[in-house]
Write an enzyme that holds these catalytic residues in place. Sequence first.
Site, PDB file in Angstrom:
ATOM      1  N   CYS A   1     -13.047   1.483  -3.470  1.00 26.26           N
ATOM      2  CA  CYS A   1     -12.608   0.096  -3.702  1.00 26.26           C
ATOM      3  C   CYS A   1     -13.823  -0.782  -4.031  1.00 26.26           C
ATOM      4  O   CYS A   1     -13.731  -1.676  -4.881  1.00 26.26           O
ATOM      5  CB  CYS A   1     -11.885  -0.447  -2.481  1.00 26.26           C
ATOM      6  SG  CYS A   1     -10.693   0.700  -1.751  1.00 26.26           S
TER       7      CYS A   1
ATOM      8  N   CYS B   1      -5.495   5.536  -7.402  1.00 24.94           N
ATOM      9  CA  CYS B   1      -4.676   4.636  -6.569  1.00 24.94           C
ATOM     10  C   CYS B   1      -3.920   3.618  -7.411  1.00 24.94           C
ATOM     11  O   CYS B   1      -2.996   2.980  -6.921  1.00 24.94           O
ATOM     12  CB  CYS B   1      -5.542   3.921  -5.534  1.00 24.94           C
ATOM     13  SG  CYS B   1      -6.732   2.798  -6.272  1.00 24.94           S
TER      14      CYS B   1
ATOM     15  N   ASP C   1      -5.051   0.784  -8.570  1.00 17.55           N
ATOM     16  CA  ASP C   1      -5.487  -0.598  -8.371  1.00 17.55           C
ATOM     17  C   ASP C   1      -6.284  -1.098  -9.585  1.00 17.55           C
ATOM     18  O   ASP C   1      -6.996  -0.323 -10.231  1.00 17.55           O
ATOM     19  CB  ASP C   1      -6.352  -0.700  -7.108  1.00 17.55           C
ATOM     20  CG  ASP C   1      -5.515  -0.518  -5.846  1.00 17.55           C
ATOM     21  OD1 ASP C   1      -4.300  -0.309  -5.991  1.00 17.55           O
ATOM     22  OD2 ASP C   1      -6.077  -0.589  -4.755  1.00 17.55           O
TER      23      ASP C   1
ATOM     24  N   CYS D   1      -5.473  -2.963  -3.128  1.00 17.31           N
ATOM     25  CA  CYS D   1      -5.474  -2.884  -1.665  1.00 17.31           C
ATOM     26  C   CYS D   1      -6.366  -3.971  -1.036  1.00 17.31           C
ATOM     27  O   CYS D   1      -7.136  -4.640  -1.727  1.00 17.31           O
ATOM     28  CB  CYS D   1      -5.972  -1.505  -1.243  1.00 17.31           C
ATOM     29  SG  CYS D   1      -7.742  -1.334  -1.472  1.00 17.31           S
TER      30      CYS D   1
END
Length: 127
Positions: free
Chosen positions: A104, A35, A37, A60
């Site tokens: 995450c 992603c 991140d 995110c």
Amino acid sequence: MALYSEQVMDHFRNPRNLGAIEDADAIGEVGNATCGDIMRIYLKINDEVITDIKFETFGCGSAIASSSMATELIKGKTISEALALTNKAVTEALGGLPAHKIHCSVLAEEAIQAAIEDYRKRQESKN
Ligand code: FES
């Protein structure tokens, strides 16, 4: 049912411990290649106790909420207690995350571990 719990929305909207520590004793940075991140954790450590902690997360909402919750969970704890923090504990404290957002919370666990590794390295180089 809402996709995100109230706790996730609260920590996303009002992140705790957001920012950098200029004279940090350790910094851990990790990223997720899929992603893109990135999460950075700053620690102040005194006598094996995490006296201050801040984070910067370029990612995110779930990553921001996970870092916020993770920093709250280990602030004031010892290094070994912080090392024992799992992404599962972070997810549970947040009231759950959607399956595709579990990674995450993994980022938060990894960032804390990276920061503690950095602290150990800095200590070794002092000796
Ligand atoms: Fe990758 Fe949240 S989507 S950290």
